[in-house]
Scaffold this active site. Structure first.
Site, mmCIF file in Angstrom:
data_model
loop_
_atom_site.group_PDB
_atom_site.id
_atom_site.type_symbol
_atom_site.label_atom_id
_atom_site.label_comp_id
_atom_site.label_asym_id
_atom_site.label_seq_id
_atom_site.Cartn_x
_atom_site.Cartn_y
_atom_site.Cartn_z
ATOM 1 N N ARG A 10 0.847 -1.305 0.145
ATOM 2 C CA ARG A 10 -0.057 -0.164 -0.093
ATOM 3 C C ARG A 10 0.693 1.219 -0.056
ATOM 4 N NH1 ARG A 10 -5.027 0.140 2.516
ATOM 5 N NH2 ARG A 10 -4.329 -1.906 3.731
ATOM 6 N N ARG A 19 -13.701 -1.380 -0.385
ATOM 7 C CA ARG A 19 -13.060 -0.950 0.782
ATOM 8 C C ARG A 19 -13.915 -0.577 1.677
ATOM 9 N NH1 ARG A 19 -9.126 1.504 2.042
ATOM 10 N NH2 ARG A 19 -8.223 0.004 3.450
ATOM 11 N N CYS A 62 -26.969 -3.995 -6.490
ATOM 12 C CA CYS A 62 -28.284 -4.158 -5.712
ATOM 13 C C CYS A 62 -27.773 -4.614 -4.490
ATOM 14 C CB CYS A 62 -29.146 -5.225 -6.416
ATOM 15 S SG CYS A 62 -29.390 -4.477 -7.991
ATOM 16 N N GLU A 63 -27.297 -3.667 -3.465
ATOM 17 C CA GLU A 63 -27.138 -4.063 -2.224
ATOM 18 C C GLU A 63 -27.134 -2.542 -1.408
ATOM 19 O OE1 GLU A 63 -24.594 -6.623 -0.466
ATOM 20 O OE2 GLU A 63 -24.068 -7.954 -2.145
ATOM 21 N N TYR A 118 -5.424 -2.185 -3.359
ATOM 22 C CA TYR A 118 -6.487 -3.110 -3.050
ATOM 23 C C TYR A 118 -7.730 -2.448 -3.701
ATOM 24 C CZ TYR A 118 -3.000 -4.816 0.034
ATOM 25 O OH TYR A 118 -1.644 -5.057 0.411
#
Ligand code: LLP
Length: 396
Positions: free
Chosen positions: A282, A318, A348-349, A377
């Site tokens: 990262r 994330r 759809c969430e 990530y």
């Protein structure tokens, strides 16, 4: 959070590469990741220069395996840390030599290990006695030497999201000292196994230096004890995990962290004769990638405003997974009126959120938003959930 600062950075990207992001975005026409290769190269150089002793940096390519980024690492003389047969193949195809490759991960299959052994990579980081046994058997069958490092679980608690701590005793990673007798027996059974070093990785997005130091002190002790017993250990691999500042753009602050990390780790290593390996991910790429999406709809309910984009958790997971904060800005600020929006995607969430309650100058359909610090990530964790396409990638 300073709008100005981010604007400055956008301005920098745009100026230095003669790109106007708005024009670029409209030309691409669908959600895309943007990587600033020059900034990544500078960060890599800075990271290397922060250490006084010789180090071997193995970029954790799980953070971002884009070929252009891997080429930067290769050119800068870095190796890679891979965690699957797929990553191993990608690294080899790109031109990393087997000597530049180390292989981590708790679940290596027979096929994956055979590939690693046939290529004779620098080091396989072993996560369990059963894995060591499997490597021994395969090395015997293939008539090759297997260079292994035992991954220790130092039982330190790092302050980060629980899903990304790896060096605590409850985590599936690494091995406790109590594994030593079993490991030593397996080593005796297979002369093909060569213990080249020890390794650890305590977690990711860690902003304090103390847990790294604590883990290093513990592993150093084990290293010295095993050496005293006659094991020819050479490499001490301290993993990755150094975090970036997601709250605000603070590249100088992140650089200071790197220097502080290097200074404190080196202080512990005075008199240490072996090779120091690092597996940063990262910190090398996180701040230099962006996700850009276009507002499809502005939906105003009596309770909330939603900016609904053509990108969401399918492209950057994330926030839903770790409640991670990513700064988000409109590319063009067309109004003085500030409004708060939940920035959401098409999935759809209800988990499909890039950012909650973000204050923006009033948005409208067709505006483009840029999600910051998405270089690590981000794309690697994207999916085709709901049969949406993966995001495009543009490098500048
Ligand atoms: N070495 C090993 C063995 C690792 O497992 C990892 C990351 C690294 C090095 C690199 O860690 P870094 O320097 O990037 O922190 N998906 C999560 C992060 C998962 C990290 C997994 N292991 C996120 O989005 O925050």
């Amino acid at each position: 959070m300073s709008l100005e600062y981010i604007n400055q950075e956008l301005h920098l990207i745009q100026k230095s590469k003669k790109h106007n992001l708005q024009v670029l975005a409209q030309r691409v026409g669908e959600a895309f990741y943007l990587y600033n290769l020059e900034a990544i190269k500078n960060r890599v150089d800075f990271f290397k220069a922060s250490f006084q002793r010789n180090i071997r940096v193995h970029y954790a390519m799980k953070a971002n395996n884009h070929p252009d980024i891997l080429k930067i690492m290769l050119k800068a003389g870095l190796g890679v840390d891979v965690v699957s047969g797929g990553e191993l193949k990608e690294a080899l195809d790109l031109g990393f030599t087997p000597q530049q490759i180390i292989y981590s991960g708790v679940g290596k299959t027979v096929k994956e290990l055979e590939l690693a052994l046939n290529k004779s990579i620098a080091q396989i980081n072993v996560e369990s006695p059963q894995e060591l046994q499997r490597i021994g058997e395969l090395a015997r069958k293939l008539k090759v030497e297997a260079k292994v490092a035992w991954r220790m679980n130092p039982d330190v608690k790092a302050e980060t999201h629980p899903y990304i701590t790896t060096g605590f005793r409850d985590n599936k990673f690494g091995m406790d000292k109590s594994f030593f007798p079993t490991l030593k027996n397996i080593m005796k059974e297979y002369s093909e196994l060569k213990l080249v070093g020890l390794t650890l990785h305590i977690g990711s997005q860690i902003r304090q230096i103390e847990p790294f130091v604590e883990a290093l002190q513990k592993i150093l002790q084990d290293f010295n004890n095993l050496k005293a017993e006659g094991y020819p250990l050479q490499t001490l691999d301290v993993g990755g995990g150094l975090g970036i500042n997601y709250d605000k753009l603070d590249l100088p602050g992140d650089e200071k962290k790197i220097q502080e990390y290097a200074r404190q780790m080196e202080q512990q290593l005075k008199g240490f004769q072996g090779d120091l390996l690092l597996e940063p991910g990262r910190i090398l790429v996180g701040s230099f990638g962006y996700l850009l999406g276009e507002v499809q709809y502005i939906k105003r309910s009596p309770w909330k405003n939603f900016a609904i984009l053509n990108t969401g958790m399918n492209h950057l997971i994330r926030q839903p997974l770790y409640q991670a904060h990513h700064r988000i800005q409109p590319l063009i600020q067309r109004s003085e009126n500030i409004e708060a929006y939940d920035v959401v995607g098409p999935i759809c969430e209800s988990a499909d959120v890039l950012g909650f309650d973000r204050p923006f100058p009033k948005l409208q359909q067709g505006d483009w938003l840029i999600v910051e610090d998405a270089g690590a990530y981000g794309h690697v964790m994207a999916s085709t959930y709901n049969s949406h396409a993966l995001p495009r990638i543009v490098t500048i």
